[in-house]
Design an enzyme around this catalytic site. Structure first.
Site, PDB file in Angstrom:
ATOM      1  N   LYS A 137       0.862  -1.190   0.000  1.00 19.05           N
ATOM      2  CA  LYS A 137       0.000   0.000   0.000  1.00 19.05           C
ATOM      3  C   LYS A 137       0.890   1.229   0.000  1.00 19.05           C
ATOM      4  CE  LYS A 137      -4.423   1.027   0.236  1.00 19.05           C
ATOM      5  NZ  LYS A 137      -5.598   0.210  -0.159  1.00 19.05           N
ATOM      6  N   ASP A 170      -7.168   4.357  -4.432  1.00 19.63           N
ATOM      7  CA  ASP A 170      -7.765   4.213  -3.098  1.00 19.63           C
ATOM      8  C   ASP A 170      -8.382   5.595  -2.823  1.00 19.63           C
ATOM      9  OD1 ASP A 170      -7.795   2.223  -0.654  1.00 19.63           O
ATOM     10  OD2 ASP A 170      -7.397   4.170   0.233  1.00 19.63           O
TER      11      ASP A 170
HETATM   12  P1  NDP Z   1     -13.029   7.838  -2.634  1.00 21.32           P
HETATM   13  O1  NDP Z   1     -11.953   8.836  -2.440  1.00 21.32           O
HETATM   14  O2  NDP Z   1     -13.598   7.645  -3.987  1.00 21.32           O
HETATM   15  O3  NDP Z   1     -14.239   8.140  -1.656  1.00 21.32           O
HETATM   16  C1  NDP Z   1     -14.054   8.170  -0.291  1.00 21.32           C
HETATM   17  C2  NDP Z   1     -15.378   8.492   0.376  1.00 21.32           C
HETATM   18  O4  NDP Z   1     -15.245   8.332   1.782  1.00 21.32           O
HETATM   19  C3  NDP Z   1     -15.809   9.928   0.159  1.00 21.32           C
HETATM   20  O5  NDP Z   1     -17.199  10.005   0.189  1.00 21.32           O
HETATM   21  C4  NDP Z   1     -15.196  10.626   1.359  1.00 21.32           C
HETATM   22  O6  NDP Z   1     -15.803  11.851   1.707  1.00 21.32           O
HETATM   23  C5  NDP Z   1     -15.399   9.588   2.440  1.00 21.32           C
HETATM   24  N1  NDP Z   1     -14.356   9.764   3.459  1.00 21.32           N
HETATM   25  C6  NDP Z   1     -13.018   9.680   3.278  1.00 21.32           C
HETATM   26  N2  NDP Z   1     -12.362   9.945   4.415  1.00 21.32           N
HETATM   27  C7  NDP Z   1     -13.312  10.206   5.322  1.00 21.32           C
HETATM   28  C8  NDP Z   1     -13.275  10.541   6.681  1.00 21.32           C
HETATM   29  N3  NDP Z   1     -12.104  10.673   7.336  1.00 21.32           N
HETATM   30  N4  NDP Z   1     -14.452  10.722   7.317  1.00 21.32           N
HETATM   31  C9  NDP Z   1     -15.631  10.585   6.657  1.00 21.32           C
HETATM   32  N5  NDP Z   1     -15.738  10.278   5.357  1.00 21.32           N
HETATM   33  C10 NDP Z   1     -14.588  10.088   4.706  1.00 21.32           C
HETATM   34  O7  NDP Z   1     -12.446   6.463  -2.072  1.00 21.32           O
HETATM   35  P2  NDP Z   1     -12.961   4.977  -2.311  1.00 21.32           P
HETATM   36  O8  NDP Z   1     -14.432   4.952  -2.495  1.00 21.32           O
HETATM   37  O9  NDP Z   1     -12.099   4.391  -3.345  1.00 21.32           O
HETATM   38  O10 NDP Z   1     -12.564   4.288  -0.931  1.00 21.32           O
HETATM   39  C11 NDP Z   1     -13.475   4.155   0.163  1.00 21.32           C
HETATM   40  C12 NDP Z   1     -12.993   3.055   1.077  1.00 21.32           C
HETATM   41  O11 NDP Z   1     -12.945   1.823   0.356  1.00 21.32           O
HETATM   42  C13 NDP Z   1     -11.603   3.221   1.672  1.00 21.32           C
HETATM   43  O12 NDP Z   1     -11.562   2.642   2.948  1.00 21.32           O
HETATM   44  C14 NDP Z   1     -10.726   2.418   0.727  1.00 21.32           C
HETATM   45  O13 NDP Z   1      -9.529   2.005   1.341  1.00 21.32           O
HETATM   46  C15 NDP Z   1     -11.654   1.245   0.460  1.00 21.32           C
HETATM   47  N6  NDP Z   1     -11.402   0.449  -0.730  1.00 21.32           N
HETATM   48  C16 NDP Z   1     -11.321   1.021  -1.971  1.00 21.32           C
HETATM   49  C17 NDP Z   1     -11.119   0.245  -3.084  1.00 21.32           C
HETATM   50  C18 NDP Z   1     -11.106   0.811  -4.457  1.00 21.32           C
HETATM   51  O14 NDP Z   1     -10.993   0.023  -5.401  1.00 21.32           O
HETATM   52  N7  NDP Z   1     -11.234   2.109  -4.646  1.00 21.32           N
HETATM   53  C19 NDP Z   1     -10.928  -1.209  -2.972  1.00 21.32           C
HETATM   54  C20 NDP Z   1     -11.108  -1.719  -1.639  1.00 21.32           C
HETATM   55  C21 NDP Z   1     -11.308  -0.904  -0.582  1.00 21.32           C
HETATM   56  P3  NDP Z   1     -15.084  13.238   1.324  1.00 21.32           P
HETATM   57  O15 NDP Z   1     -15.299  13.392  -0.137  1.00 21.32           O
HETATM   58  O16 NDP Z   1     -15.762  14.256   2.140  1.00 21.32           O
HETATM   59  O17 NDP Z   1     -13.647  13.072   1.683  1.00 21.32           O
HETATM   60  O1  2IT Z   2      -7.954  -1.476  -0.679  1.00 21.57           O
HETATM   61  C1  2IT Z   2      -7.887  -1.963  -1.823  1.00 21.57           C
HETATM   62  O2  2IT Z   2      -7.998  -3.179  -2.018  1.00 21.57           O
HETATM   63  C2  2IT Z   2      -7.700  -1.043  -2.951  1.00 21.57           C
HETATM   64  N1  2IT Z   2      -7.653   0.154  -2.743  1.00 21.57           N
HETATM   65  C3  2IT Z   2      -7.549  -1.590  -4.333  1.00 21.57           C
HETATM   66  C4  2IT Z   2      -6.153  -2.072  -4.574  1.00 21.57           C
HETATM   67  C5  2IT Z   2      -5.833  -2.472  -5.988  1.00 21.57           C
HETATM   68  O3  2IT Z   2      -4.656  -2.793  -6.209  1.00 21.57           O
HETATM   69  O4  2IT Z   2      -6.710  -2.498  -6.844  1.00 21.57           O
END
Ligand code: NDP
Ligand code: 2IT
Length: 444
Positions: free
Chosen positions: A126, A166
């Site tokens: 990561k 992420d």
């Molecule tokens: P994005 O940046 O697209 O969206 C993040 C969302 O979470 C936004 O709505 C954001 O609000 C909110 N958020 C972030 N930080 C905070 C906080 N401290 N308090 C409250 N709300 C918060 O990210 P993703 O959707 O990609 O990721 C969301 C989660 O999923 C994370 O935990 C990530 O690690 C996990 N994840 C993502 C993957 C991927 O493929 N993208 C794969 C697996 C897991 P705001 O806009 O106000 O910051």
């Molecule tokens: O938390 C996760 O699994 C991710 N943000 C996606 C990682 C990836 O390599 O697609």
């Protein structure tokens, strides 16, 4: 002291001020206790757990960039290459002001087990930075990404370490990062996933984490005598994971009534308008306060509160520790039947425990959100064979992977007399493969 307790204490001592990393290690090791106790002598002799909780390598670097007014800023960049027993390091890059080494280590540690659960050949890693893309111009984001990649490119490659998106890292950032990697290294290779479809990206990668979350949730519900159809669903977050979770939940007949961001949350009793949500977040990059302009009957509330709404299924898709014990109590009191984590470690240890003791079906993030990284691995395969698969091909592979993950964790839980405890099941199933691969490769 037992080996598990010794290692938990060691991690706390050796990694001070990294509470999220401690929490992730504690959750995993506590649930592996039965397996570790059964093999304690051998594992101790091999220092197996010491090797698992120590990253193989970690980088921390300066990222200077110039803003639109000519002001220079300095952010900190990180890449933690945690474990390469089963494949090249694989895991996203988080761009958020809260990023520090402990957060990247917790995410990298989770990623080892998640990637193992996918059944695909990817190790755990990561990275990220405390840079905040919010409110920056495209040129500023490009300047940051180019500077970040100028250092990161020394440590990554299609067969060594393959980052992806992420929080804060989406299609725009991946594009700038890829361009700079290619420019410096002079190699056109699958060094990043989540790429645009015109330059090596895979269909379904954008949707994969959210879709995968619903595929696993559907299987978990089915195997426990429930269905998504007709259920009221609470989602937190409004980013990549939340948007496509909401879309698939709706397609499967559920009604999603909430989404949130770090400022507040929306309650739309008639069901979240996905098209409006996409336009607000993906096109205009606005706050959720704009949602009311599209749906006047919806409510916007400042601050926390999503988990106080009555719903059957809760899908936390924002960030770590966003769902605490009080939230878990509110959800259970309102009759929630299932919780599946779209985010990484969104439930605190106490909240998770509360769900388990109250017999809520609980799918931990490392299983439930593995669809994103799994589809990244499918993107790597397509890049290797220089071919692109159809949407349907990738989506059907994703469905199979998520169903398999559910059955691996269900089966592992049953094998260790913990039927229905998918936290135990996911950790054991992920761990077994890693241990076998590590043992086969000797002391490295
Ligand atoms: P994005 O940046 O697209 O969206 C993040 C969302 O979470 C936004 O709505 C954001 O609000 C909110 N958020 C972030 N930080 C905070 C906080 N401290 N308090 C409250 N709300 C918060 O990210 P993703 O959707 O990609 O990721 C969301 C989660 O999923 C994370 O935990 C990530 O690690 C996990 N994840 C993502 C993957 C991927 O493929 N993208 C794969 C697996 C897991 P705001 O806009 O106000 O910051
Ligand atoms: O938390 C996760 O699994 C991710 N943000 C996606 C990682 C990836 O390599 O697609």
């Amino acid at each position: 002291m037992s080996y598990v307790d010794e290692i938990i204490a060691l991690v706390e001592k050796q990694n001070p001020a990294e509470p999220e990393f401690h929490q992730a290690v504690k959750e995993v090791l506590e649930s592996l206790r039965v397996v570790i106790e059964a093999n304690e002598q051998v594992y101790r002799k091999d220092a197996l757990l010491e090797r698992i909780v120590n990253p193989e390598r970690q980088f921390k670097f300066r990222v200077p960039w110039v803003d639109d007014n000519g002001q220079v800023h300095v952010n900190t960049g990180y890449r933690v290459q945690f474990n390469s027993a089963i494949g090249p390091y694989k895991g996203g890059l988080r761009l958020h002001p809260s990023v520090n080494l402990g957060i990247i280590k917790f995410l990298g540690f989770e990623q080892i087990f998640k990637n193992s659960l996918t059944g695909l050949p990817i190790g755990g890693g990561k990275g990220g930075s405390d840079f905040d893309p919010k409110g920056k111009s495209d040129r500023e984001v490009m300047a940051f990404c180019q500077s970040f990649m100028t250092e990161l490119c020394k440590y990554i490659g299609a067969d060594t370490d393959v980052p992806a998106g992420d929080i804060g890292t989406g299609a725009r950032e991946i594009g700038y990062l890829f361009g700079q990697y290619k420019r410096i290294k002079g190699v056109y290779e699958g060094v990043l996933t989540g790429k645009g479809l015109t330059y090596g990206g895979s269909l379904v990668r954008t949707e994969a984490t959210g879709y995968g979350l619903l595929y696993l949730t559907k299987e978990m519900l089915k195997c426990n005598g429930h269905d998504i159809k007709g259920k009221t669903i609470l989602i937190s977050g409004s980013g990549n994971v939340a948007i496509y979770a909401a879309q698939k939940a709706k397609e499967l007949g559920g009604k999603v009534v909430t989404v949130s961001d770090s400022n507040g949350w929306v309650y739309d009793p008639e069901g979240i308008d996905i098209k409006a949500l996409k336009e607000i977040k993906e096109v205009k990059r606005e706050r959720l306060t704009s949602y009311k302009n599209y749906r006047p009957q919806s409510e916007y509330h400042e601050g926390k509160g999503v988990w106080t709404v009555k719903g059957d299924i809760a899908l936390p898709c924002a960030t770590q520790n966003e769902l605490d014990l009080e939230d878990a109590k509110a959800l259970v009191a309102n009759g929630v039947i299932a919780v599946a984590e779209g985010a990484n470690m969104p439930s605190t240890l106490e909240a998770t425990q509360y769900f388990l003791t109250h017999k809520v079906l609980f799918a931990p993030g490392k299983a439930a959100n593995a669809g994103g990284v799994a589809t990244s691995a499918l993107e790597m395969s397509q890049n290797s064979e220089r071919l692109s698969w159809t949407f349907q091909e990738v989506d059907s592979k994703l469905q199979h992977i998520m169903v398999n993950i559910f059955h691996s964790m269900d089966e592992a839980a049953k094998r260790y007399n913990a039927e229905g405890n998918y936290v135990v099941g996911a950790n054991i199933a992920g761990f077994e493969k890693i241990v076998e691969a590590m043992n086969a490769q000797g002391i490295v």
